[in-house]
Design a protein around this motif. Structure first.
Motif, PDB file in Angstrom:
ATOM      1  N   ALA A  46       0.831  -1.210   0.000  1.00 38.83           N
ATOM      2  CA  ALA A  46       0.000   0.000   0.000  1.00 38.83           C
ATOM      3  C   ALA A  46       0.861   1.255   0.000  1.00 38.83           C
ATOM      4  N   ARG A  47       1.951   1.215   0.747  1.00 42.21           N
ATOM      5  CA  ARG A  47       2.851   2.376   0.808  1.00 42.21           C
ATOM      6  C   ARG A  47       3.471   2.668  -0.550  1.00 42.21           C
ATOM      7  N   ASP A  48       3.671   1.627  -1.370  1.00 50.61           N
ATOM      8  CA  ASP A  48       4.314   1.805  -2.672  1.00 50.61           C
ATOM      9  C   ASP A  48       3.298   2.031  -3.789  1.00 50.61           C
ATOM     10  N   GLY A  49       2.042   2.318  -3.434  1.00 50.65           N
ATOM     11  CA  GLY A  49       1.051   2.687  -4.441  1.00 50.65           C
ATOM     12  C   GLY A  49       0.142   1.570  -4.896  1.00 50.65           C
ATOM     13  N   PHE A  50       0.249   0.362  -4.308  1.00 47.85           N
ATOM     14  CA  PHE A  50      -0.537  -0.776  -4.764  1.00 47.85           C
ATOM     15  C   PHE A  50      -1.819  -0.954  -3.961  1.00 47.85           C
ATOM     16  N   PHE A  51      -2.838  -1.499  -4.634  1.00 50.35           N
ATOM     17  CA  PHE A  51      -4.035  -1.985  -3.950  1.00 50.35           C
ATOM     18  C   PHE A  51      -4.272  -3.419  -4.397  1.00 50.35           C
ATOM     19  N   TYR A  52      -5.024  -4.185  -3.599  1.00 51.29           N
ATOM     20  CA  TYR A  52      -5.277  -5.590  -3.897  1.00 51.29           C
ATOM     21  C   TYR A  52      -6.428  -5.700  -4.888  1.00 51.29           C
ATOM     22  N   THR A  53      -6.237  -6.525  -5.924  1.00 52.40           N
ATOM     23  CA  THR A  53      -7.247  -6.665  -6.975  1.00 52.40           C
ATOM     24  C   THR A  53      -8.337  -7.667  -6.626  1.00 52.40           C
ATOM     25  N   GLY A  54      -8.118  -8.487  -5.586  1.00 51.39           N
ATOM     26  CA  GLY A  54      -9.086  -9.516  -5.247  1.00 51.39           C
ATOM     27  C   GLY A  54      -8.839 -10.832  -5.961  1.00 51.39           C
ATOM     28  N   GLU A  55      -7.817 -10.899  -6.795  1.00 46.44           N
ATOM     29  CA  GLU A  55      -7.500 -12.096  -7.564  1.00 46.44           C
ATOM     30  C   GLU A  55      -6.149 -12.647  -7.111  1.00 46.44           C
ATOM     31  N   LYS A  56      -6.142 -13.876  -6.543  1.00 45.57           N
ATOM     32  CA  LYS A  56      -4.907 -14.532  -6.077  1.00 45.57           C
ATOM     33  C   LYS A  56      -4.091 -13.548  -5.231  1.00 45.57           C
ATOM     34  N   ASP A  57      -2.802 -13.342  -5.587  1.00 46.61           N
ATOM     35  CA  ASP A  57      -1.995 -12.349  -4.859  1.00 46.61           C
ATOM     36  C   ASP A  57      -1.592 -11.221  -5.805  1.00 46.61           C
ATOM     37  N   HIS A  58      -2.535 -10.835  -6.659  1.00 47.03           N
ATOM     38  CA  HIS A  58      -2.249  -9.811  -7.657  1.00 47.03           C
ATOM     39  C   HIS A  58      -2.571  -8.422  -7.106  1.00 47.03           C
ATOM     40  N   VAL A  59      -1.677  -7.491  -7.352  1.00 48.80           N
ATOM     41  CA  VAL A  59      -1.874  -6.100  -6.940  1.00 48.80           C
ATOM     42  C   VAL A  59      -1.716  -5.205  -8.160  1.00 48.80           C
ATOM     43  N   ARG A  60      -2.197  -3.986  -8.028  1.00 51.85           N
ATOM     44  CA  ARG A  60      -2.121  -3.029  -9.134  1.00 51.85           C
ATOM     45  C   ARG A  60      -1.732  -1.665  -8.590  1.00 51.85           C
ATOM     46  N   CYS A  61      -0.830  -0.989  -9.288  1.00 56.63           N
ATOM     47  CA  CYS A  61      -0.397   0.348  -8.867  1.00 56.63           C
ATOM     48  C   CYS A  61      -1.407   1.398  -9.311  1.00 56.63           C
ATOM     49  N   VAL A  62      -1.770   2.271  -8.399  1.00 57.12           N
ATOM     50  CA  VAL A  62      -2.726   3.337  -8.693  1.00 57.12           C
ATOM     51  C   VAL A  62      -2.148   4.314  -9.718  1.00 57.12           C
ATOM     52  N   PHE A  63      -0.847   4.513  -9.697  1.00 56.51           N
ATOM     53  CA  PHE A  63      -0.239   5.593 -10.451  1.00 56.51           C
ATOM     54  C   PHE A  63       0.245   5.191 -11.847  1.00 56.51           C
ATOM     55  N   CYS A  64       0.568   3.913 -12.046  1.00 60.35           N
ATOM     56  CA  CYS A  64       1.016   3.475 -13.375  1.00 60.35           C
ATOM     57  C   CYS A  64       0.151   2.355 -13.939  1.00 60.35           C
ATOM     58  N   GLY A  65      -0.708   1.750 -13.109  1.00 62.10           N
ATOM     59  CA  GLY A  65      -1.582   0.689 -13.579  1.00 62.10           C
ATOM     60  C   GLY A  65      -0.922  -0.663 -13.695  1.00 62.10           C
ATOM     61  N   ARG A  66       0.332  -0.799 -13.299  1.00 60.98           N
ATOM     62  CA  ARG A  66       1.050  -2.066 -13.424  1.00 60.98           C
ATOM     63  C   ARG A  66       0.477  -3.117 -12.469  1.00 60.98           C
ATOM     64  N   HIS A  67       0.206  -4.333 -13.014  1.00 65.03           N
ATOM     65  CA  HIS A  67      -0.209  -5.475 -12.218  1.00 65.03           C
ATOM     66  C   HIS A  67       1.021  -6.328 -11.886  1.00 65.03           C
ATOM     67  N   ILE A  68       1.136  -6.751 -10.633  1.00 66.35           N
ATOM     68  CA  ILE A  68       2.211  -7.650 -10.219  1.00 66.35           C
ATOM     69  C   ILE A  68       1.609  -8.736  -9.327  1.00 66.35           C
ATOM     70  N   GLY A  69       2.069  -9.960  -9.473  1.00 64.82           N
ATOM     71  CA  GLY A  69       1.596 -11.069  -8.652  1.00 64.82           C
ATOM     72  C   GLY A  69       2.665 -12.127  -8.500  1.00 64.82           C
ATOM     73  N   ALA A  70       2.246 -13.301  -7.986  1.00 64.88           N
ATOM     74  CA  ALA A  70       3.154 -14.429  -7.750  1.00 64.88           C
ATOM     75  C   ALA A  70       4.338 -14.006  -6.882  1.00 64.88           C
ATOM     76  N   TRP A  71       4.041 -13.377  -5.737  1.00 62.88           N
ATOM     77  CA  TRP A  71       5.081 -12.884  -4.848  1.00 62.88           C
ATOM     78  C   TRP A  71       5.798 -14.034  -4.162  1.00 62.88           C
ATOM     79  N   ALA A  72       7.097 -13.919  -4.036  1.00 59.86           N
ATOM     80  CA  ALA A  72       7.927 -14.893  -3.336  1.00 59.86           C
ATOM     81  C   ALA A  72       8.486 -14.249  -2.069  1.00 59.86           C
ATOM     82  N   PRO A  73       8.854 -15.073  -1.067  1.00 62.68           N
ATOM     83  CA  PRO A  73       9.310 -14.503   0.215  1.00 62.68           C
ATOM     84  C   PRO A  73      10.505 -13.565   0.100  1.00 62.68           C
ATOM     85  N   ASP A  74      11.359 -13.757  -0.906  1.00 59.07           N
ATOM     86  CA  ASP A  74      12.539 -12.902  -1.017  1.00 59.07           C
ATOM     87  C   ASP A  74      12.326 -11.705  -1.935  1.00 59.07           C
ATOM     88  N   ASP A  75      11.102 -11.481  -2.402  1.00 56.98           N
ATOM     89  CA  ASP A  75      10.819 -10.314  -3.247  1.00 56.98           C
ATOM     90  C   ASP A  75      10.834  -9.032  -2.416  1.00 56.98           C
TER      91      ASP A  75
END
Length: 329
Positions: A46-75
Motif C-alpha cells: 500500500a505504501r508503494d502505491g498498490f491496492f489488492y485486486t481480489g485475484e490470487k496475490d495480484h496487486v495493481r499500482c494506482v499511479f502506473c496501472g502495473r499489475h504484479i503477482g506471484a510474490w515470493a518470500p525474497d521479493d
C-alpha cells in the motif's frame, strides 16, 4: 505465490464514492483485508502505491496501472515495482496525488497535512452521500434521486451484468448477485458502484449478501428501498439491516468548509510547493486548492490537474472583476 498464507483482517470501512480515493495510502491498505499471501507485506504494498485486486496475490499500482503477482518470500516491493514499471511516476519520484499514512504523532507541516487530508476524507465518506459526478464511464448530470439515477444507462440488470466481464474470479461476491443488487463493476479491483445512488463498496468476502450490504451502507438508496419494500413490505429495509456486518469504526463529523489553518496547510503539499515555485500567487493557489478539497474531499492527482484548477480560479476572479467594472454605477 509463496507457500505461506495470511489470516483475513478486519475490513473496516468498505465504502467509496470515487475511485480517485485510492490516492490515499490508508484506502489502499484497507483493500488488503483479504490478502492471502504472507510473502509480501500489505503495508509495504500500500505504501508503494498498490491496492489488492481480489485475484490470487495480484496487486495493481494506482499511479502506473502495473499489475504484479506471484510474490515470493525474497521479493522486495519497491525493487520489483521499479523493475516492472520504471516509467511509473510514483517510483520515479515525480509529483502525484499520493497521500501517505501519517503517524498521529507528527510534528511537521507535511505530516499534519497528510493526517488532515486522511481525516477529512474519512469524515466526508461517513457523513455525506456520494458526490454528484461518477467515474465509471459517464459523468453524472444531476444529483441522484428517485427520477434521476447516478448512472441511468445502467438501469437495466442486463446492462449492469455486462460491466462484469472482467470481474476477478477470486472476488468474494458473484457478478450476477451484484448486478441484481444494482451494482456496476468499475473495472478496479472488486470495487462496484450502484447505478442509482452512486454509492460504492469494495473488499467483498465469500458469504457477503450484496443486497444486505447495499442497504446497510446506503439505506437511503431508492433502488434498495423499492426492492426491500417489494420483498418484505413496509419493514423490508429494517429487516435486511439486522444481519448486516458490524459498522466501521465511528468517524466524527466535521465541517466541510476548511478552516484558515487547514487551508494554509494545503500549501505544504508537494504539488502546491511546485506551483509556488512557478511563481503563482500563494493566495490564489491556496483558495483554488481549498475549493478543490471542499468539493471532492481530495487533493489534486497531478500537477496538470492543479494547474487547470488554478487557471480556472484565476479566470473566475477576472470574470467577476470585469462584471463589477462594467456594471453601471
Amino acid at each position: 505465490m509463496g507457500s505461506t498464507e495470511r489470516e483475513p483482517e478486519p475490513r473496516g470501512e468498505r465504502r467509496f464514492h470515487q475511485l480517485s480515493s485510492l490516492q490515499l495510502e490508508s484506502v489502499r491498505r484497507r483493500t488488503f483485508a483479504s490478502w492471502p499471501s504472507a510473502s509480501a507485506d500489505p503495508d509495504a504494498l500500500a505504501r508503494d502505491g498498490f491496492f489488492y485486486t481480489g485475484e490470487k496475490d495480484h496487486v495493481r499500482c494506482v499511479f502506473c496501472g502495473r499489475h504484479i503477482g506471484a510474490w515470493a518470500p525474497d521479493d522486495h516491493v519497491r525493487t520489483d515495482h521499479a523493475r516492472y514499471s520504471p516509467e511509473c511516476s510514483f517510483v520515479a519520484g515525480h509529483l502525484t496525488g499520493n497521500i501517505p499514512r501519517a503517524p498521529r504523532t507528527h510534528d511537521d507541516d507535511a505530516g499534519r497535512l497528510y493526517a488532515f487530508l486522511d481525516d477529512y476524507h474519512a469524515s466526508r465518506l461517513a457523513h455525506r452521500p456520494p458526490a454528484h459526478e461518477g467515474e465509471i464511464s459517464v459523468r453524472r448530470r444531476a444529483p441522484p434521486s428517485d427520477e434521476q439515477p447516478a448512472f441511468p444507462e445502467f438501469a437495466r440488470r442486463d446492462t449492469r451484468r455486462r460491466t462484469f466481464s472482467a470481474w476477478p474470479g477470486g472476488a468474494g461476491a458473484r457478478a450476477d448477485s451484484l448486478a441484481e443488487a444494482g451494482f456496476i463493476y468499475t473495472g478496479v479491483g472488486d470495487w462496484v458502484q450502484c447505478f442509482q445512488c452512486g454509492g460504492g463498496i469494495h473488499t467483498w468476502r465469500h458469504g457477503d449478501d450484496p443486497w444486505a450490504d447495499h442497504a446497510y451502507f446506503y439505506p437511503y438508496c431508492p433502488f434498495v428501498r423499492e426492492h426491500m419494500e417489494q420483498e418484505g413490505g413496509a419493514s423490508g429495509v429494517e429487516e435486511v439491516l439486522a444481519p448486516s456486518p458490524p459498522p466501521a469504526p465511528s468517524v466524527p463529523s466535521r465541517p466541510e468548509e476548511l478552516s484558515p489553518e487547514e487551508a494554509e496547510l494545503l500549501l505544504h503539499h508537494p504539488i502546491a510547493q511546485r506551483l509556488l515555485c512557478k511563481g503563482f500567487d500563494h493566495r490564489i493557489v491556496k483558495e483554488a486548492l481549498k475549493q478543490k478539497v471542499e468539493k471532492s474531499g481530495l487533493m489534486c492527482s497531478s500537477l496538470n490537474e492543479a494547474l487547470e484548477i488554478v487557471f480556472d480560479y484565476e479566470d473566475s476572479i477576472n470574470e467577476s472583476f470585469s462584471e463589477k467594472s462594467t456594471k453601471p454605477q
